[in-house]
Design a protein around this motif. Structure first.
Motif, PDB file in Angstrom:
ATOM      1  N   VAL A  89      -6.668  97.569  59.724  1.00  0.00           N
ATOM      2  CA  VAL A  89      -5.369  97.769  60.378  1.00  0.00           C
ATOM      3  C   VAL A  89      -5.608  97.989  61.870  1.00  0.00           C
ATOM      4  O   VAL A  89      -6.480  98.760  62.256  1.00  0.00           O
ATOM      5  CB  VAL A  89      -4.665  99.006  59.761  1.00  0.00           C
TER       6      VAL A  89
ATOM      7  N   LEU B 235       7.654 106.252  55.975  1.00  0.00           N
ATOM      8  CA  LEU B 235       6.848 105.612  54.932  1.00  0.00           C
ATOM      9  C   LEU B 235       6.171 106.652  54.064  1.00  0.00           C
ATOM     10  O   LEU B 235       6.030 106.480  52.853  1.00  0.00           O
ATOM     11  CB  LEU B 235       5.779 104.709  55.571  1.00  0.00           C
ATOM     12  N   GLY B 236       5.731 107.692  54.673  1.00  0.00           N
ATOM     13  CA  GLY B 236       5.061 108.734  53.903  1.00  0.00           C
ATOM     14  C   GLY B 236       4.670 109.879  54.794  1.00  0.00           C
ATOM     15  O   GLY B 236       4.716 109.775  56.027  1.00  0.00           O
ATOM     16  N   LYS B 237       4.287 110.936  54.142  1.00  0.00           N
ATOM     17  CA  LYS B 237       3.927 112.134  54.903  1.00  0.00           C
ATOM     18  C   LYS B 237       2.567 112.600  54.431  1.00  0.00           C
ATOM     19  O   LYS B 237       2.349 112.749  53.217  1.00  0.00           O
ATOM     20  CB  LYS B 237       4.974 113.212  54.645  1.00  0.00           C
ATOM     21  N   GLY B 238       1.667 112.747  55.354  1.00  0.00           N
ATOM     22  CA  GLY B 238       0.349 113.256  55.003  1.00  0.00           C
ATOM     23  C   GLY B 238       0.276 114.737  55.309  1.00  0.00           C
ATOM     24  O   GLY B 238       1.301 115.399  55.476  1.00  0.00           O
ATOM     25  N   GLY B 239      -0.945 115.243  55.398  1.00  0.00           N
ATOM     26  CA  GLY B 239      -1.137 116.661  55.663  1.00  0.00           C
ATOM     27  C   GLY B 239      -0.463 117.099  56.947  1.00  0.00           C
ATOM     28  O   GLY B 239       0.384 117.984  56.952  1.00  0.00           O
TER      29      GLY B 239
ATOM     30  N   CYS C 241       1.746  97.352  57.631  1.00  0.00           N
ATOM     31  CA  CYS C 241       1.326  96.660  56.411  1.00  0.00           C
ATOM     32  C   CYS C 241       2.394  96.837  55.343  1.00  0.00           C
ATOM     33  O   CYS C 241       2.521  97.935  54.795  1.00  0.00           O
ATOM     34  CB  CYS C 241       0.041  97.301  55.909  1.00  0.00           C
TER      35      CYS C 241
ATOM     36  N   SER D 214       0.727 114.758  59.294  1.00  0.00           N
ATOM     37  CA  SER D 214       1.300 113.587  59.951  1.00  0.00           C
ATOM     38  C   SER D 214       2.413 112.984  59.110  1.00  0.00           C
ATOM     39  O   SER D 214       2.506 113.223  57.909  1.00  0.00           O
ATOM     40  CB  SER D 214       0.212 112.530  60.167  1.00  0.00           C
TER      41      SER D 214
ATOM     42  N   LYS E 204       2.314 106.544  63.288  1.00  0.00           N
ATOM     43  CA  LYS E 204       1.800 107.757  62.642  1.00  0.00           C
ATOM     44  C   LYS E 204       1.935 108.904  63.631  1.00  0.00           C
ATOM     45  O   LYS E 204       1.266 108.927  64.672  1.00  0.00           O
ATOM     46  CB  LYS E 204       0.335 107.541  62.228  1.00  0.00           C
TER      47      LYS E 204
ATOM     48  N   VAL F  26       4.223 109.076  58.669  1.00  0.00           N
ATOM     49  CA  VAL F  26       4.105 107.675  59.075  1.00  0.00           C
ATOM     50  C   VAL F  26       5.477 107.018  58.949  1.00  0.00           C
ATOM     51  O   VAL F  26       6.106 107.062  57.888  1.00  0.00           O
ATOM     52  CB  VAL F  26       3.078 106.923  58.213  1.00  0.00           C
TER      53      VAL F  26
ATOM     54  N   ASN G  55      -6.537 104.666  51.269  1.00  0.00           N
ATOM     55  CA  ASN G  55      -6.743 104.088  52.601  1.00  0.00           C
ATOM     56  C   ASN G  55      -6.980 102.581  52.554  1.00  0.00           C
ATOM     57  O   ASN G  55      -7.449 101.994  53.523  1.00  0.00           O
ATOM     58  CB  ASN G  55      -7.908 104.790  53.297  1.00  0.00           C
TER      59      ASN G  55
HETATM   60  N1  LIG Z   1      -0.278 100.791  58.794  1.00  0.00           N
HETATM   61  C1  LIG Z   1       0.507 101.114  57.791  1.00  0.00           C
HETATM   62  N2  LIG Z   1       1.425 100.240  57.353  1.00  0.00           N
HETATM   63  C2  LIG Z   1       2.225 100.565  56.333  1.00  0.00           C
HETATM   64  N3  LIG Z   1       2.193 101.738  55.695  1.00  0.00           N
HETATM   65  C3  LIG Z   1       1.298 102.642  56.096  1.00  0.00           C
HETATM   66  C4  LIG Z   1       0.417 102.387  57.157  1.00  0.00           C
HETATM   67  N4  LIG Z   1      -0.352 103.467  57.344  1.00  0.00           N
HETATM   68  C5  LIG Z   1       0.027 104.359  56.438  1.00  0.00           C
HETATM   69  N5  LIG Z   1       1.009 103.871  55.686  1.00  0.00           N
HETATM   70  C6  LIG Z   1       1.665 104.535  54.591  1.00  0.00           C
HETATM   71  O1  LIG Z   1       2.183 105.755  55.036  1.00  0.00           O
HETATM   72  C7  LIG Z   1       2.029 106.735  54.074  1.00  0.00           C
HETATM   73  C8  LIG Z   1       1.364 107.935  54.661  1.00  0.00           C
HETATM   74  O2  LIG Z   1       0.154 107.537  55.236  1.00  0.00           O
HETATM   75  P1  LIG Z   1      -0.960 108.585  55.599  1.00  0.00           P
HETATM   76  O3  LIG Z   1      -2.162 107.872  56.062  1.00  0.00           O
HETATM   77  O4  LIG Z   1      -0.386 109.624  56.473  1.00  0.00           O
HETATM   78  O5  LIG Z   1      -1.136 109.183  54.198  1.00  0.00           O
HETATM   79  P2  LIG Z   1      -2.186 110.149  53.739  1.00  0.00           P
HETATM   80  O6  LIG Z   1      -3.471 109.422  53.679  1.00  0.00           O
HETATM   81  O7  LIG Z   1      -1.649 110.715  52.497  1.00  0.00           O
HETATM   82  O8  LIG Z   1      -2.209 111.265  54.870  1.00  0.00           O
HETATM   83  P3  LIG Z   1      -3.499 111.846  55.559  1.00  0.00           P
HETATM   84  O9  LIG Z   1      -3.711 111.005  56.776  1.00  0.00           O
HETATM   85  O10 LIG Z   1      -3.114 113.241  55.897  1.00  0.00           O
HETATM   86  O11 LIG Z   1      -4.605 111.752  54.578  1.00  0.00           O
HETATM   87  C9  LIG Z   1       1.232 106.136  52.953  1.00  0.00           C
HETATM   88  O12 LIG Z   1       2.095 105.802  51.905  1.00  0.00           O
HETATM   89  C10 LIG Z   1       0.665 104.878  53.517  1.00  0.00           C
HETATM   90  O13 LIG Z   1       0.629 103.876  52.532  1.00  0.00           O
END
Ligand SMILES: Nc1ncnc2c1ncn2[C@@H]1O[C@H](COP(=O)(O)OP(=O)(O)OP(=O)(O)O)[C@@H](O)[C@H]1O
Length: 971
Positions: A727, A668-672, A747, A674, A691, A676, A797
């Motif tokens: 969530v 779904l995406g990549k954070g710092g 979500c 992590s 995650k 997801v 968020n």
């Molecule tokens: N519970 C979820 N359901 C669906 N998509 C999610 C959920 N949690 C996160 N995502 C999606 O996954 C992607 C990455 O989420 P993440 O929280 O890692 O992003 P981030 O906020 O950029 O990273 P970080 O946690 O490092 O700040 C985002 O596009 C987010 O919308």
């Protein structure tokens, strides 16, 4: 007997300990038994020398079963009795045999001694050596003595599981076992008699007969050992017939057995005895204490009073089955599994034995424990056995020798005698036999039910596993299709939208974005529009020069003349030029004098230019929309390119199954630190977001520990939350040394950040709906005993379930959240220490978090964030440091200086919304609204509710309502 009564019968146990002691106190005769058996087995240890026991038919083996399967003689030693006959002679013997260094052959030897002792004319102690000789001879005769006489421990385990105690719920076995037992005992008796004769003279023909019979018997036993099921099945019909069709015959037969050898009762007595109260002196009530009735009582406990199983009773049986299955030796377990009928004991002898005492699996442990105690006691007494004790023990196994016993042995003998009499009485009672048959049928019914349930259960389990596999397969297939279509789309879009190209910048190579042809086309269109607009501007200017003089005053006069000067080639747009015949003129063309146009023409041209300008404006607007759309597409396209690139670089790309249940589908995406993943939980049958946190291998241990600590705290906080706007955190597990995974509620849709990037801004109504939900979640967090500060509230968020601003939202990411523990929460002005200053996203954090050293923080941190988010939603930009980077915000002290918020004129926003934002963005946290105040703000008042009541309420809007700017829903 119940476990309770077992416990209560300590005295009885002691009694058996005494018997045990007696057994050891056998004097020279008894001690002879051990070496004899050892020599037979060729083993000095005697641990598994099962010489006689293996030559016994299965119904002889309850004791042996207990001995071996107990693995030390503990757990299953008492497995024979659902009635828990602790006072059973058999148990006592068994316990003894379980003792280290005491082998089963000792028992058997002793058992044989017991049998001999039952013959009034012979002394067992004298006969024993000769019995052994006879058995040796018997082995020689068989020519296969070793096979018969010895068995491996594994065989013993199997024998243990094959049952055969008097408590068996299989009536058939009950009938069958004693006969066989008796025959065998009878042979031994004959052999012993013969041995006596032999000592006196040469063998007689009767010995030959005896040997033949015994041979037959041993063969029969071998047959059973090889195939207990067949053996039982062969034996079963006869017995069933006896039971069900010919009760008198059965009775006769049993009588005959008793007559032919009163030894027959020994086995039965040992089991039943405690049912009579465990006190040998207690009088026996003939009607109530008959053997059959006791059997019936045991069955009743298993099958229910009315002969029908209750669920509880069924369960009990099942439990037993399971337990027994789990207790069984590996070999026997595999045997059971092979039959595909783990817990069923209805069809085979062995299985019947397994089913034996089926209602007592729980009792086994306690019995075994008792046995344990017993054995300890026995061991303690072993050193000082007395002849009396030994005698008592022997007596206890002999049902007919009570009259010759010394007082301690007499008790047991009396018990046995009573039992024998009882049995005789039972056999004459046809109605009891009917009862038995009835019970047997009920038991059979139960067994059938268990079979069916077992089959159903395993079938369901198999189906469930198959379903899981199918779901996995289908999901993977679907995911392959989705990935392919995404890839195809990206590939198709790339030329149109653009792509990253690796470019060299200085010494390094960097991926640089290059727009696709759609942007070029847009540019061309834009250029055309610009050119056209310029033409119109010029033409309009020229037209003004040619404006008929008379217009307005004398327009009509000149209009006619001017009309002739219109240059058709310019189509009324360009001022006309005409060349003369003169060559100079041809080279240096002079603009012609604008010809005069008439009034009518002027009006028409002017009208045309106006319309064209308007049209161009519209075209330009459309182009702008197209450009915005293309921009959005480019955003999506870039995001997808990055996502796909990250996905294919991830270790989980090949549909990994994490923690044996989470099937990774797509990134779904990549954070710092992590990534997801959208995953499917095959246990719960739902989509989840996994995650995966990666701890950088190169980090120092301290940093790693800190990261994990934060993650664990996040988990602890998040797991305790249960609110529809938050969530859910389902699970957390480690993947390897450097990564772990939190499993979140999935979500669908985007987060608000992406939505705002796509749409720039949203309507006040939509923004209000989102903010209302966020406030609701914050109220929940603040109503907790120890309130929680989210600390990282931002559009990224806030997840939009429907993917747009019209639906439900959920807040996520509690990575920076803090618990306001204990009394700290009570003091609104105090708050908690800010331990992680400068963590978070600066545009959304309040001024107090930037002050060094930071003051204590409260839940009003989140209130500030709400104000910023609301502002950004409706104005399309952040109120403070919109164009700045995080770094610049720090550098310029942007937030520290954010003393007052200002509102742009556009878009028009209701004063209530503005007031709400002001309440959130109060510089001093003490003056800022708290979450509860926000929840009651007029902004969230339902439509139709009167404002007057709200006007003087907690909000006390700081700005007067402007009559010109009303809330959209006021209308
Ligand atoms: N519970 C979820 N359901 C669906 N998509 C999610 C959920 N949690 C996160 N995502 C999606 O996954 C992607 C990455 O989420 P993440 O929280 O890692 O992003 P981030 O906020 O950029 O990273 P970080 O946690 O490092 O700040 C985002 O596009 C987010 O919308």
């Amino acid at each position: 007997m119940s476990m309770m009564s077992m416990d209560e019968r300590g005295g009885e146990q002691h009694h058996f300990v005494s018997l045990e002691q007696k057994m050891f106190n056998t004097g020279p005769q008894a001690t002879k038994a051990l070496p004899i058996a050892q020599s037979l087995n060729g083993s000095s240890s005697g641990e598994h020398n099962n010489y006689p026991i293996n030559s016994l038919p299965p119904h002889h083996q309850p004791q042996q079963h207990n001995i071996v399967s107990g693995g030390g003689g503990q757990a299953t030693t008492m497995a024979t009795g659902d009635t828990g006959h602790a006072g059973n002679v058999t148990y006592m013997q068994t316990g003894m045999l379980n003792a280290p260094g005491v082998s089963s052959h000792q028992y058997l030897s002793t058992n044989h001694q017991i049998q001999h002792h039952s013959t009034p004319s012979t002394s067992m102690l004298q006969q024993h050596p000769s019995q052994h000789q006879l058995l040796q001879q018997q082995q020689n005769l068989n020519g296969n003595g070793s096979t018969i006489m010895r068995s491996s421990p594994t065989n013993d385990m199997n024998q243990c599981l094959q049952p055969v105690s008097e408590d068996s719920i299989d009536g058939t076995l009950r009938e069958f076992a004693p006969v066989h037992h008796l025959q065998h005992m009878h042979h031994i008796q004959q052999q012993q008699q013969y041995s006596m004769q032999q000592m006196q003279g040469p063998p007689t023909p009767s010995y030959q007969q005896t040997q033949q019979q015994h041979l037959q018997h041993l063969q029969q036993h071998n047959q059973y050992q090889q195939n207990p099921v067949m053996y039982t099945q062969q034996a079963q019909p006869q017995n069933q017939q006896q039971q069900l069709q010919n009760q008198p015959q059965q009775t006769t037969s049993m009588q005959h057995i008793n007559e032919s050898s009163n030894l027959s009762s020994a086995g039965s007595i040992s089991d039943r005895e405690p049912e009579q109260g465990g006190t040998p002196n207690r009088p026996v009530a003939p009607q109530s204490s008959t053997t059959t009735e006791k059997k019936a009582r045991k069955r009743r406990r298993i099958g229910g009073e009315d002969g029908h199983a209750t669920p509880k009773q069924e369960r009990k049986i099942t439990e037993f089955i399971n337990k027994q299955h789990s207790q069984a030796s590996p070999k026997s377990r595999s045997n059971l599994q092979q039959t595909g009928n783990v817990s069923n004991g209805s069809n085979s002898y062995g299985a019947g034995g397994n089913g034996n005492g089926s209602g007592t699996s729980n009792d086994h442990t306690s019995i075994a424990q008792q046995h344990d105690v017993y054995w300890t006691m026995t061991n303690n007494h072993r050193a000082t056995p007395t002849p009396t004790q030994q005698q008592q023990h022997y007596s206890s196994s002999d049902s007919n020798s009570n009259s010759n016993q010394s007082p301690p042995g007499q008790r047991m003998v009396r018990m046995i005698d009573e039992e024998t009499q009882t049995e005789a009485g039972t056999q004459s009672n046809a109605s009891s036999a009917d009862e038995i048959a009835k019970r047997d049928r009920v038991i059979d019914d139960f067994r059938r039910q268990i079979d069916e349930l077992q089959a159903k259960f395993s079938n369901e389990r198999r189906k469930n596993e198959a379903s899981k596999e199918t779901i996995k397969r289908l999901l993977i297939e679907k995911n392959f299709i989705e990935r392919k279509s995404l890839r195809d789309k990206t590939t198709a879009d790339t030329p149109r939208i653009g792509c990253f190209k690796t470019m060299r910048t200085g010494d390094s190579f960097r991926d640089q974005w290059t727009d696709g042809y759609a942007f070029d086309e847009l540019e061309k269109k834009q250029q055309n529009i610009t050119a056209e607009r310029n033409e119109i501007v010029n033409a309009s200017a020229l037209l003004k020069k040619r404006k008929p003089l008379g217009i307005g005053k004398e327009g009509t006069k000149r209009s006619a003349a001017n009309s002739l000067n219109l240059d058709a080639s310019t189509n009324g747009m360009q001022p006309s030029t005409s060349s003369t015949a003169n060559g100079d003129d041809a080279i240096f063309r002079r603009p012609e004098e604008p010809k005069e146009i008439n009034y009518q023409e002027y009006i028409e041209l002017d009208e045309i230019y106006k319309l064209r300008r308007e049209h161009l404006k519209k075209e330009e607007m459309d182009l702008q929309i197209e450009r915005e759309k293309l921009d959005r597409e480019r955003q999506l396209h870039i995001r997808e390119l990055k996502r796909a690139s990250n996905e294919s670089a991830s270790t989980y790309k090949d549909h990994s199954l994490l923690n044996k249940r989470y099937l990774m589908l797509c990134l779904l995406g990549k954070g710092g630190f992590s990534e997801v993943w959208k995953a499917f939980d095959i246990e719960e049958n739902r989509y989840v977001a996994c995650k995966i946190h990666h701890v950088n291998k190169d980090w120092k241990e301290e940093k790693k520990a800190n990261y994990v600590k934060h993650a664990m705290r996040e988990k602890d906080i998040h797991k305790s939350l249960d609110h529809c706007r938050i969530v859910k955190l389902y699970d957390l597990f480690t993947i390897d040394n450097h990564s772990f995974c939190t499993v979140l509620e999935y979500c669908p849709g985007n987060d608000l950040d992406f939505y705002l990037k796509q749409n720039k801004q949203i309507s006040e109504k939509e923004a209000r709906s989102i903010i209302m939900q966020v406030v609701s979640a914050l109220v929940y967090l603040n109503e907790k005993k120890d309130p929680i500060i989210h600390y990282d509230l931002k559009p990224a968020n806030i997840l939009l379930e429907s993917g747009n601003a019209c639906g439900a939202i959920k807040i996520t990411d509690f990575g920076l959240s803090k618990i306001m523990e204990g009394s700290e929460a009570d003091n609104d002005h105090d708050g908690i220490e800010l331990t992680s200053q400068f963590a978070g996203t600066y545009w959304y954090l309040p001024p107090e978090t930037f002050i060094v050293p930071p003051p204590k923080i409260t839940c009003k941190v989140d209130v500030w964030s709400i104000g910023v988010i609301f502002y950004q939603c409706i104005y399309g930009k952040k109120p403070f440091g919109n164009e700045l980077t995080q770094q610049k915000i720090l550098e310029y002290n942007t937030i520290i200086n954010a003393r007052e918020v200002s509102f742009p004129a556009k878009p028009p926003v209701s004063p209530v919304a503005q007031d709400f934002i002001r309440r959130c963005l109060q510089y001093k946290k003490e003056e800022r609204a708290d979450v509860f105040e926000l929840a009651k703000h007029e902004l969230f008042r339902p439509r139709g509710a009167t404002r007057s009541s709200a006007a003087g309420s907690i909000n006390s809007p700081s700005i007067p309502r402007s009559p010109s700017v009303n809330r959209e829903d006021d209308a």
